[in-house]
Design a protein around this motif. Sequence first.
Motif, mmCIF file in Angstrom:
data_model
loop_
_atom_site.group_PDB
_atom_site.id
_atom_site.type_symbol
_atom_site.label_atom_id
_atom_site.label_comp_id
_atom_site.label_asym_id
_atom_site.label_seq_id
_atom_site.Cartn_x
_atom_site.Cartn_y
_atom_site.Cartn_z
ATOM 1 N N PHE A 1 -102.463 62.933 56.265
ATOM 2 C CA PHE A 1 -102.378 64.533 56.431
ATOM 3 C C PHE A 1 -101.472 65.136 55.197
ATOM 4 O O PHE A 1 -101.864 66.254 54.927
ATOM 5 C CB PHE A 1 -101.133 64.501 57.491
ATOM 6 C CG PHE A 1 -101.992 64.257 58.995
ATOM 7 C CD1 PHE A 1 -102.903 65.040 59.355
ATOM 8 C CD2 PHE A 1 -101.660 63.001 59.786
ATOM 9 C CE1 PHE A 1 -103.598 65.040 60.523
ATOM 10 C CE2 PHE A 1 -102.221 62.997 60.961
ATOM 11 C CZ PHE A 1 -103.299 64.001 61.368
ATOM 12 N N TYR B 1 -104.217 65.824 52.562
ATOM 13 C CA TYR B 1 -104.793 67.193 52.768
ATOM 14 C C TYR B 1 -104.168 68.182 52.655
ATOM 15 O O TYR B 1 -104.772 69.176 52.246
ATOM 16 C CB TYR B 1 -105.354 67.045 54.273
ATOM 17 C CG TYR B 1 -106.272 67.588 54.800
ATOM 18 C CD1 TYR B 1 -107.372 68.028 54.147
ATOM 19 C CD2 TYR B 1 -106.153 68.466 56.146
ATOM 20 C CE1 TYR B 1 -108.339 68.729 54.349
ATOM 21 C CE2 TYR B 1 -107.118 69.177 56.441
ATOM 22 C CZ TYR B 1 -108.293 69.432 55.584
ATOM 23 O OH TYR B 1 -109.326 70.553 56.172
ATOM 24 N N GLU B 2 -102.940 68.415 52.979
ATOM 25 C CA GLU B 2 -101.940 69.652 52.997
ATOM 26 C C GLU B 2 -101.967 69.857 51.391
ATOM 27 O O GLU B 2 -101.992 70.945 51.032
ATOM 28 C CB GLU B 2 -100.679 69.301 53.581
ATOM 29 C CG GLU B 2 -99.905 70.437 53.507
ATOM 30 C CD GLU B 2 -100.327 71.980 54.105
ATOM 31 O OE1 GLU B 2 -100.000 72.991 53.507
ATOM 32 O OE2 GLU B 2 -101.279 71.773 54.959
ATOM 33 N N ARG B 3 -101.665 68.859 50.590
ATOM 34 C CA ARG B 3 -101.298 69.128 49.195
ATOM 35 C C ARG B 3 -102.645 69.360 48.271
ATOM 36 O O ARG B 3 -102.321 69.648 46.989
ATOM 37 C CB ARG B 3 -100.722 67.879 48.490
ATOM 38 C CG ARG B 3 -99.204 67.905 49.311
ATOM 39 C CD ARG B 3 -98.375 66.554 48.588
ATOM 40 N NE ARG B 3 -97.249 66.713 49.208
ATOM 41 C CZ ARG B 3 -96.356 65.532 49.481
ATOM 42 N NH1 ARG B 3 -96.937 64.293 49.576
ATOM 43 N NH2 ARG B 3 -95.140 65.634 49.919
ATOM 44 N N ASP C 1 -104.467 69.539 64.063
ATOM 45 C CA ASP C 1 -104.851 68.749 62.710
ATOM 46 C C ASP C 1 -105.473 69.467 61.918
ATOM 47 O O ASP C 1 -105.366 69.250 60.690
ATOM 48 C CB ASP C 1 -105.403 67.612 63.266
ATOM 49 C CG ASP C 1 -106.761 67.586 63.902
ATOM 50 O OD1 ASP C 1 -107.315 68.709 63.997
ATOM 51 O OD2 ASP C 1 -107.121 66.890 64.377
ATOM 52 N N ASP C 2 -106.436 70.426 62.331
ATOM 53 C CA ASP C 2 -107.284 71.291 61.327
ATOM 54 C C ASP C 2 -107.670 72.608 61.767
ATOM 55 O O ASP C 2 -108.363 72.513 63.214
ATOM 56 C CB ASP C 2 -108.617 70.370 60.788
ATOM 57 C CG ASP C 2 -109.310 70.964 59.765
ATOM 58 O OD1 ASP C 2 -108.997 71.315 58.644
ATOM 59 O OD2 ASP C 2 -110.298 71.623 60.352
ATOM 60 N N GLU D 1 -100.286 73.475 61.050
ATOM 61 C CA GLU D 1 -101.046 72.254 61.095
ATOM 62 C C GLU D 1 -99.975 71.130 60.742
ATOM 63 O O GLU D 1 -98.995 71.442 59.982
ATOM 64 C CB GLU D 1 -102.006 72.363 59.729
ATOM 65 C CG GLU D 1 -103.193 73.254 60.201
ATOM 66 C CD GLU D 1 -104.490 73.200 59.259
ATOM 67 O OE1 GLU D 1 -104.403 72.552 58.064
ATOM 68 O OE2 GLU D 1 -105.523 73.729 59.296
ATOM 69 N N GLY E 1 -100.186 68.777 58.754
ATOM 70 C CA GLY E 1 -99.700 68.281 57.506
ATOM 71 C C GLY E 1 -98.686 69.086 56.675
ATOM 72 O O GLY E 1 -97.989 68.471 55.934
ATOM 73 N N GLN E 2 -98.673 70.564 57.020
ATOM 74 C CA GLN E 2 -97.480 71.292 56.579
ATOM 75 C C GLN E 2 -96.217 70.679 57.050
ATOM 76 O O GLN E 2 -95.343 70.802 56.542
ATOM 77 C CB GLN E 2 -97.720 72.644 57.209
ATOM 78 C CG GLN E 2 -99.094 73.385 56.723
ATOM 79 C CD GLN E 2 -99.168 74.695 57.516
ATOM 80 O OE1 GLN E 2 -99.587 74.668 58.787
ATOM 81 N NE2 GLN E 2 -98.879 75.875 56.734
ATOM 82 N N ASP F 1 -93.035 71.721 54.787
ATOM 83 C CA ASP F 1 -93.187 73.300 54.479
ATOM 84 C C ASP F 1 -92.877 73.886 55.695
ATOM 85 O O ASP F 1 -92.586 75.029 55.590
ATOM 86 C CB ASP F 1 -94.647 73.542 54.122
ATOM 87 C CG ASP F 1 -94.926 72.976 52.781
ATOM 88 O OD1 ASP F 1 -94.179 72.648 51.896
ATOM 89 O OD2 ASP F 1 -96.164 73.146 52.241
#
Length: 330
Positions: A28, A31-33, A245-246, A273, A275-276, A281
Amino acid sequence: METLFLSDEDVDAYADVPGIIRALEGAFAAYERGNAQMPAKSYIDLPQYNGDFRSMPAYLETDDWDAAGLKWVNVHPDNPSNFDLPTVMGTMIYSDPETAYPLAIMDGTELTMKRTGAAAAVATDYLAVSDATSLGIVGAGVQAYSQLEAIAEIRPIAEVVVSDLDDERVERFIDTFSDDFDIRGGSISEAGHCDVLSTVTPVRDPIVGPDDVAGHTHINAMGADAEGKHELDDDLLRSATIVIDDHEQCTHSGEINVPYHEGVLTDDDIHAELGQIVVGDVAGRTDDTGVTVFDSTGLAIQDVAAAHVVYEEASASEGGSPFDLVGAGN
């Protein structure tokens, strides 16, 4: 050099659940980065066979490893009655990104169950109350097992309430875990008033409403994986903090897909999301957060991350069945 074949039993044996949870958390974040590639899931519709194929490729790079893979999965609802085969079957190809050598071919069905539970565990870790000790599960099918196994790794779950229309499935689930948890069958509302709730049903008419959950419940909405599927009432979703998730997958086929396309929910109703939140973030649960919802559709990066763990564990244990797939010799 040989390719490792890993059956469903092998995947189960080498799927280190804590390791997969950590790997998915890393996926996760990657993907976010922007350290991952995940083309949109592609479909081959076969109405003449009442089924479809789905292709899910991905590559991701973490601080410690990188990996690539492809999951090829089907949904054929007539299989059990007509051919004595599962409705869903999956095959995972796990490759070395540097050389493209196929390191492993493994059962994707068992892998999917393991990574789905792990995804819920990652979300629960960031969104559930820190002292959560109770877990409710709506739907006592195969996915329910991995939900409990994974979530119990990141919260000290003691009490479990499972709800399903099929009493036999409930009893099988209870029998499996009765030595480890205070577990019982119950209503949807009883399950929903636990600290954490996972919903793993294929319904298209919502079955969990605002009155069915406690004011602090975290919900893992795992059942919706196609357009029209919808487990949680619109009023419940509107009042909750929604994490997905997306965006593309969730608005197309996740828990929010129906209210999103009807205009009941908009992007303003989506908190973040996952990942954030993982990379820091966006905040996850805070002291004034009420009900939270994780809308999970299942991502190819999750499959690759889980396959990485299974392959490494199997290789270290000299497990599986090696064979020469591409004629590269030894």
